[in-house]
Write an enzyme that holds these catalytic residues in place. Structure first.
Site, short mmCIF file in Angstrom:
data_model
loop_
_atom_site.label_atom_id
_atom_site.label_comp_id
_atom_site.label_asym_id
_atom_site.label_seq_id
_atom_site.Cartn_x
_atom_site.Cartn_y
_atom_site.Cartn_z
N GLN A 97 28.98 -4.04 4.96
CA GLN A 97 27.59 -4.33 4.61
C GLN A 97 27.38 -4.06 3.13
OE1 GLN A 97 24.13 -1.87 5.72
NE2 GLN A 97 23.34 -3.70 6.74
N CYS A 147 16.77 -1.51 4.53
CA CYS A 147 16.69 -0.10 4.15
C CYS A 147 15.24 0.27 3.77
CB CYS A 147 17.64 0.18 2.99
SG CYS A 147 17.71 1.93 2.60
N ASP A 173 16.48 0.83 19.33
CA ASP A 173 16.35 1.55 20.61
C ASP A 173 17.32 1.09 21.70
OD1 ASP A 173 14.35 2.86 19.29
OD2 ASP A 173 12.70 1.88 20.35
N GLY A 180 22.49 1.30 16.67
CA GLY A 180 22.34 2.27 15.59
C GLY A 180 22.55 3.67 16.12
N ARG A 181 21.46 4.44 16.19
CA ARG A 181 21.54 5.85 16.53
C ARG A 181 22.11 6.14 17.91
NH1 ARG A 181 15.36 6.60 15.60
NH2 ARG A 181 15.56 4.54 16.55
C1 LIG Z 1 21.96 7.94 9.62
C2 LIG Z 1 21.62 6.48 9.60
C3 LIG Z 1 22.21 5.65 8.68
C4 LIG Z 1 21.91 4.29 8.67
N1 LIG Z 1 22.53 3.49 7.76
C5 LIG Z 1 22.31 2.16 7.81
C6 LIG Z 1 22.96 1.28 6.91
O1 LIG Z 1 23.72 1.70 6.04
N2 LIG Z 1 22.72 -0.05 7.02
C7 LIG Z 1 21.86 -0.56 7.98
O2 LIG Z 1 21.69 -1.77 8.06
N3 LIG Z 1 21.22 0.25 8.82
C8 LIG Z 1 21.43 1.59 8.76
N4 LIG Z 1 20.76 2.40 9.63
C9 LIG Z 1 19.80 1.81 10.57
C10 LIG Z 1 20.45 1.44 11.89
O3 LIG Z 1 21.50 0.53 11.68
C11 LIG Z 1 19.43 0.77 12.82
O4 LIG Z 1 18.96 -0.41 12.23
C12 LIG Z 1 18.24 1.66 13.12
O5 LIG Z 1 18.61 3.00 13.31
C13 LIG Z 1 17.50 1.14 14.35
O6 LIG Z 1 18.37 1.02 15.44
P1 LIG Z 1 18.42 2.17 16.57
O7 LIG Z 1 17.00 2.32 17.09
O8 LIG Z 1 19.39 1.62 17.57
O9 LIG Z 1 18.88 3.41 15.91
C14 LIG Z 1 21.01 3.76 9.62
C15 LIG Z 1 20.40 4.60 10.55
C16 LIG Z 1 20.69 5.96 10.55
C17 LIG Z 1 20.01 6.81 11.56
#
Ligand SMILES: Cc1cc2nc3c(=O)[nH]c(=O)nc-3n(C[C@H](O)[C@H](O)[C@H](O)COP(=O)(O)O)c2cc1C
Length: 361
Positions: free
Chosen positions: A59, A90, A195, A217-218
């Protein structure tokens, strides 16, 4: 994910997915286009891949079409990268203040110029370019439908949409309805994000929105086996892998071991420390042991400490489906460059291109 998806963790997740015959793509931590073009040492060190990664996926962050195009070229030509994703999601103030990340799609023409620069550089190597974005800056300044159209017109292979605006940060719940709206709006594949805590959430997102795939993501923090679950679920087998504490400990050791392979044992163990509470979440491991684990500095010490855990303790079902990792609360406002919202064009805009590595998405 910045600070998480280094070569070691991607390898661990890949091992889990492939054990189930699944096909997932694990994306390298985000790097800045300018950092790469100027040969910044940290940026270059982040471009480390595991031998099991048959498709190297990276990315890129950028705000200047020239830098993004050049960086894409370098990734394809010098690093054998087979997929480039562009970060327009971001939400951190350091980034949006300069018009980057989730702020950038507001400038529709600039977004198109950046995408076009990346797509044309990558096309020479037959490498697909995708973009990842959020719903918009805030509810009054949504950008995702235009972003999808622009991505398609620019030749992007897919668009991933996180169902939150920048002002929401990571708080609350992701809204999946706009993800379905984007699926209806564009002809390219849409990947849904937000989520996905369990494999069942991924199936539900596909059913409710029609997305071609999901972005995790998380949900994978301290749970590399989620990718085994996902692979099984997409094969129609919804049985969850619920590892007992002994199996989690084995996974933890493997994670630290792989970090050691990629960055040396001492640095690897230090890097592993932040993952410990995610792995042990909901398990009954005592405070003293957790504390000792959080200070671990060698694999031998880790092995000894992990042996103190009760291997038969069952997986804590109560944490299934619960959010993990950073959540925080919604921001009061999104910091933007002066006058950023005054027009939606941005073509030819002189943007400051950040060279430092930045975190978050
Ligand atoms: C610690 C951390 C680092 C992240 N780094 C990136 C990143 O570098 N690039 C990106 O597109 N999203 C990044 N995200 C966002 C996640 O990819 C994702 O879009 C976001 O957490 C929502 O998805 P989730 O609800 O499944 O966590 C990051 C999230 C966290 C918590």
């Amino acid at each position: 994910m910045a600070g998480i998806t280094n070569a070691a963790y991607r390898r661990l997740c890949l091992e889990q997915a492939t054990a189930q015959g699944g096909s997932s793509l694990f994306v390298c931590e985000m790097i800045t286009s300018r950092g790469l073009v100027e040969g910044d040492a940290t940026t270059k060190s982040m471009l480390t891949f595991d031998e099991l990664e048959t498709v190297r996926s990276v990315q890129l962050y950028g705000t200047d079409p020239a830098y993004v195009g050049k960086a894409t070229e370098i990734l394809c030509a010098d690093y054998g990268v087979g997929h480039v994703d562009l970060n327009f999601g971001c939400p951190v103030p350091k980034v949006t203040r300069k018009g980057g990340g989730a702020a950038l799609p507001w400038k529709r023409n600039l977004l198109g110029e950046i995408l076009t620069a990346a797509v044309s550089a990558a096309a020479r190597y037959d490498v697909p370019v995708t973009m990842k974005t959020r719903l918009g800056i805030d509810p009054e300044h949504l950008t995702y439908l235009d972003a999808g159209r622009i991505a398609e017109e620019s030749g992007a292979a897919a668009i991933a949409l996180h169902g939150r605006t920048a002002i929401q940060g990571y708080s609350g719940t992701a809204d999946w309805e706009p993800i379905a709206a984007l699926v209806d709006h564009v002809g390219i594949p849409v990947l849904g994000n937000g989520d996905i805590w369990e494999a069942g959430d991924a199936l539900r997102m596909v059913a409710e929105t029609g997305v071609a795939g999901v972005v995790v993501g998380r949900g994978c923090l301290g749970r590399p086996w989620l990718f085994r679950d996902l692979a099984a679920a997409f094969e129609g087998d919804e049985v969850l892998v619920l590892p007992n504490l002994g199996e989690v400990a084995t996974m933890m050791y493997r994670h630290a071991e792989l970090l050691g392979v990629h960055m040396g044992e001492e640095r690897g163990c230090k890097e592993f420390r932040k993952h410990i509470s995610w792995y042990l979440r909901g398990f009954g491991a005592g405070g003293e042991l957790r504390h000792a684990l959080a200070l671990v500095s060698s694999l031998a010490e880790l092995e000894k400490l992990l042996a103190e855990l009760d291997p038969d303790e069952p997986f804590p079902q109560a944490i299934l489906g619960a959010p993990r990792g950073r959540q925080g609360s919604a921001r009061k406002r999104v910091v933007l460059p002066d006058g950023w919202l005054d027009d939606m064009d941005g073509s030819g805009l002189e943007m400051f291109e950040d060279a430092d590595e930045i975190s978050g998405g």
